[in-house]
Design a protein around this motif. Structure first.
Motif, PDB file in Angstrom:
ATOM      1  N   GLU A  94      13.626   8.708  -0.890  1.00  0.00           N
ATOM      2  CA  GLU A  94      14.077   8.591   0.503  1.00  0.00           C
ATOM      3  C   GLU A  94      13.041   7.870   1.364  1.00  0.00           C
ATOM      4  OE1 GLU A  94      17.130   9.381   1.654  1.00  0.00           O
ATOM      5  OE2 GLU A  94      17.496   9.721  -0.486  1.00  0.00           O
ATOM      6  N   ILE A  95      11.773   8.182   1.123  1.00  0.00           N
ATOM      7  CA  ILE A  95      10.711   7.514   1.882  1.00  0.00           C
ATOM      8  C   ILE A  95      10.689   6.022   1.556  1.00  0.00           C
ATOM      9  CG2 ILE A  95       8.204   7.374   2.260  1.00  0.00           C
ATOM     10  CD1 ILE A  95       8.081  10.390   1.638  1.00  0.00           C
ATOM     11  N   MET A  96      10.882   5.688   0.261  1.00  0.00           N
ATOM     12  CA  MET A  96      10.878   4.285  -0.144  1.00  0.00           C
ATOM     13  C   MET A  96      12.042   3.516   0.491  1.00  0.00           C
ATOM     14  SD  MET A  96       8.377   3.023  -1.783  1.00  0.00           S
ATOM     15  CE  MET A  96       9.215   1.459  -2.066  1.00  0.00           C
ATOM     16  N   ARG A 122       0.830  -1.203   0.000  1.00  0.00           N
ATOM     17  CA  ARG A 122       0.000   0.000   0.000  1.00  0.00           C
ATOM     18  C   ARG A 122       0.869   1.259   0.000  1.00  0.00           C
ATOM     19  NH1 ARG A 122      -2.781  -1.139   4.074  1.00  0.00           N
ATOM     20  NH2 ARG A 122      -1.910   0.236   5.668  1.00  0.00           N
ATOM     21  N   LEU A 123       1.920   1.243   0.833  1.00  0.00           N
ATOM     22  CA  LEU A 123       2.826   2.401   0.908  1.00  0.00           C
ATOM     23  C   LEU A 123       3.674   2.523  -0.360  1.00  0.00           C
ATOM     24  CD1 LEU A 123       3.999   2.113   4.621  1.00  0.00           C
ATOM     25  CD2 LEU A 123       2.521   3.870   3.655  1.00  0.00           C
ATOM     26  N   ALA A 124       4.107   1.385  -0.898  1.00  0.00           N
ATOM     27  CA  ALA A 124       4.919   1.396  -2.121  1.00  0.00           C
ATOM     28  C   ALA A 124       4.121   1.952  -3.293  1.00  0.00           C
ATOM     29  CB  ALA A 124       5.410  -0.011  -2.431  1.00  0.00           C
ATOM     30  N   GLU A 125       2.825   1.631  -3.309  1.00  0.00           N
ATOM     31  CA  GLU A 125       1.952   2.136  -4.367  1.00  0.00           C
ATOM     32  C   GLU A 125       1.868   3.662  -4.310  1.00  0.00           C
ATOM     33  OE1 GLU A 125      -0.747   2.163  -7.543  1.00  0.00           O
ATOM     34  OE2 GLU A 125       0.500   0.526  -6.785  1.00  0.00           O
ATOM     35  N   ILE A 126       1.909   4.211  -3.106  1.00  0.00           N
ATOM     36  CA  ILE A 126       1.790   5.664  -2.934  1.00  0.00           C
ATOM     37  C   ILE A 126       3.114   6.378  -3.182  1.00  0.00           C
ATOM     38  CG2 ILE A 126       1.297   7.498  -1.256  1.00  0.00           C
ATOM     39  CD1 ILE A 126      -0.605   5.449   0.132  1.00  0.00           C
ATOM     40  N   ASP A 132       7.613  15.100 -11.026  1.00  0.00           N
ATOM     41  CA  ASP A 132       8.386  16.220 -10.477  1.00  0.00           C
ATOM     42  C   ASP A 132       9.667  15.710  -9.821  1.00  0.00           C
ATOM     43  OD1 ASP A 132       8.756  18.981  -9.497  1.00  0.00           O
ATOM     44  OD2 ASP A 132       8.444  18.017  -7.547  1.00  0.00           O
ATOM     45  N   ASN A 133      10.830  16.298 -10.172  1.00  0.00           N
ATOM     46  CA  ASN A 133      12.126  15.838  -9.677  1.00  0.00           C
ATOM     47  C   ASN A 133      12.230  15.912  -8.159  1.00  0.00           C
ATOM     48  OD1 ASN A 133      13.083  15.229 -12.206  1.00  0.00           O
ATOM     49  ND2 ASN A 133      14.052  17.237 -12.527  1.00  0.00           N
ATOM     50  N   GLU A 134      11.768  17.004  -7.580  1.00  0.00           N
ATOM     51  CA  GLU A 134      11.857  17.181  -6.124  1.00  0.00           C
ATOM     52  C   GLU A 134      11.011  16.129  -5.392  1.00  0.00           C
ATOM     53  OE1 GLU A 134      11.067  20.626  -2.724  1.00  0.00           O
ATOM     54  OE2 GLU A 134      11.086  21.171  -4.852  1.00  0.00           O
ATOM     55  N   THR A 135       9.804  15.899  -5.936  1.00  0.00           N
ATOM     56  CA  THR A 135       8.929  14.885  -5.328  1.00  0.00           C
ATOM     57  C   THR A 135       9.525  13.496  -5.486  1.00  0.00           C
ATOM     58  OG1 THR A 135       7.031  16.267  -5.920  1.00  0.00           O
ATOM     59  CG2 THR A 135       6.571  14.000  -5.252  1.00  0.00           C
ATOM     60  N   GLN A 136      10.151  13.243  -6.642  1.00  0.00           N
ATOM     61  CA  GLN A 136      10.804  11.954  -6.874  1.00  0.00           C
ATOM     62  C   GLN A 136      11.902  11.690  -5.847  1.00  0.00           C
ATOM     63  OE1 GLN A 136      12.226  11.714 -10.924  1.00  0.00           O
ATOM     64  NE2 GLN A 136      10.421  10.566 -11.610  1.00  0.00           N
ATOM     65  N   MET A 137      12.711  12.722  -5.593  1.00  0.00           N
ATOM     66  CA  MET A 137      13.789  12.583  -4.604  1.00  0.00           C
ATOM     67  C   MET A 137      13.215  12.321  -3.216  1.00  0.00           C
ATOM     68  SD  MET A 137      16.375  15.633  -5.862  1.00  0.00           S
ATOM     69  CE  MET A 137      17.413  15.451  -4.431  1.00  0.00           C
ATOM     70  N   ASN A 138      12.144  13.037  -2.894  1.00  0.00           N
ATOM     71  CA  ASN A 138      11.504  12.858  -1.585  1.00  0.00           C
ATOM     72  C   ASN A 138      10.930  11.441  -1.450  1.00  0.00           C
ATOM     73  OD1 ASN A 138      10.424  13.624   0.957  1.00  0.00           O
ATOM     74  ND2 ASN A 138       8.442  13.992  -0.003  1.00  0.00           N
TER      75      ASN A 138
END
Length: 354
Positions: free
Chosen positions: A199-201, A178-182, A190-196
């Motif tokens: 790290e969460i992943m 569920r978290l991986a899907e999100i 977006d590059n910034e969101t991808q980087m964020n």
């Protein structure tokens, strides 16, 4: 003129009893859920800090005490070599040789030198020990049938435990997916969101690999991506209660496992050193300095014994003097006897108290 009556309408919104009970049940489960997450986080941190202290203390001990350990190792090797030379080059009578080997064995059994158990006497003593174990095993085998039922119960318990672990793994995997899907980085442009999200992943993957449901749920709460429910829907509330019940069961197990890991870590020799170091530090004592003093005393004792054996090899002392042993051994035996007596008295006091 007739008086007008006020016709103010009071709309009473009534919640069905089942729905009200579900709200109460959900509130209790959420409270338990948050409490478990806090306890797990605290215990996880406590375990992590204790393990780090163990590693840090072990590293410091290695650097500061390594020369002393090296010296002890050299002395140990030298004493073994001296006895090997004595027993191969000196000619003794049968009884005298047996007594010399007994001295050698006693030094090993007392922990003064490392165990080799190469003498005939040690072989016979070990054989006797194995014989005793065999008798005990024979006695146990006689009661084999009486334990058959217990064995079956144990097997059933293991099967139940295995089934429970499989269910836990499934729930942890569901939360992970569920978290991986999100948060999968490929889901955003977006590059910034991808980087964020990357790290969460990393955190999500680490928690999943460690089977850490609590951490996965913490990530879910932190980023507010939990499942939304309709508080007026009996189905939603029932489903949410069931989910929390299952999660809480797993969290209880996780908390108990963390407590057990910490207890096991504290019961190791390294854990005992950490506990002793803490006590010494509170008393204003450098624990490693204290340990080094003890090691130096041991080195002094072993050096005296090495010199004593060396003198016997060089025939500077008689067989009688050798068999009587150095003075340091007399004091050591006296200390050992006092320790044994003190322990016996302590155990006796406990028995009297109970």
């Amino acid at each position: 003129m007739p008086r007008k009556t006020s016709s103010t309408s009071h709309t009473n919104i009534t919640t069905p009893l089942a729905l009200s009970q579900l709200h109460i049940r959900l509130e209790g489960l959420e409270k338990e859920h948050q409490n478990l997450l806090k306890k797990i986080k605290k215990k996880r941190t406590e375990l992590k800090n204790f393990v780090e202290q163990m590693r840090s203390l072990a590293t410091e001990i290695f650097h500061r005490a390594n020369p002393s350990f090296t010296k002890m190792s050299e002395l140990d090797k030298e004493i073994h070599t001296l006895f090997a030379e004595i027993l191969t080059t000196r000619k003794f009578g049968k009884q005298t040789e047996k007594k010399v080997k007994s001295v050698y064995l006693n030094l090993q059994m007392a922990g003064i030198i490392s165990p080799k158990f190469e003498s005939e006497q040690s072989d016979s003593e070990l054989d006797e020990m194995f014989d005793n174990d065999q008798h005990e095993n024979d006695d146990c085998s006689q009661g084999k049938n009486s334990h058959h039922h217990e064995y079956r119960e144990t097997q059933q318990g293991l099967e139940f435990s295995s089934a429970t672990r499989t269910e836990e793994s499934r729930k942890i995997r569901q939360t992970f997916l569920r978290l991986a899907e999100i948060f999968h980085p490929d889901k955003v442009k977006d590059n910034e969101t991808q980087m964020n999200h990357t790290e969460i992943m990393k955190e999500i993957n680490k928690a999943y690999q460690e089977g850490d449901l609590a951490r996965l749920l913490e990530i879910e709460q932190k980023h507010q991506v939990g499942e939304s429910i309709d508080n007026n829907s009996e189905d939603d509330l029932t489903r949410k209660c069931k989910t929390l019940e299952q999660q809480n069961e797993i969290l209880v197990t996780q908390y108990e496992n963390l407590k057990r890991e910490l207890r096991l870590a504290k019961n190791t020799s390294e854990g005992a050193m950490v506990s002793d170091a803490r006590k010494a530090t509170k008393q204003g004592i450098d624990p490693i300095d204290q340990m080094l003093e003890t090691i130096e005393m041991q080195i002094s004792l072993v050096t005296e014994i090495r010199d004593f054996v060396k003198d016997f090899k060089g025939q500077k002392i008689t067989i009688k003097e050798f068999l009587e042993g150095p003075e340091s051994l007399y004091s050591l035996k006296q200390e050992m006897m006092e320790d044994i007596l003190e322990q016996m008295l302590s155990e006796l006091d406990e028995i009297v108290v109970f």
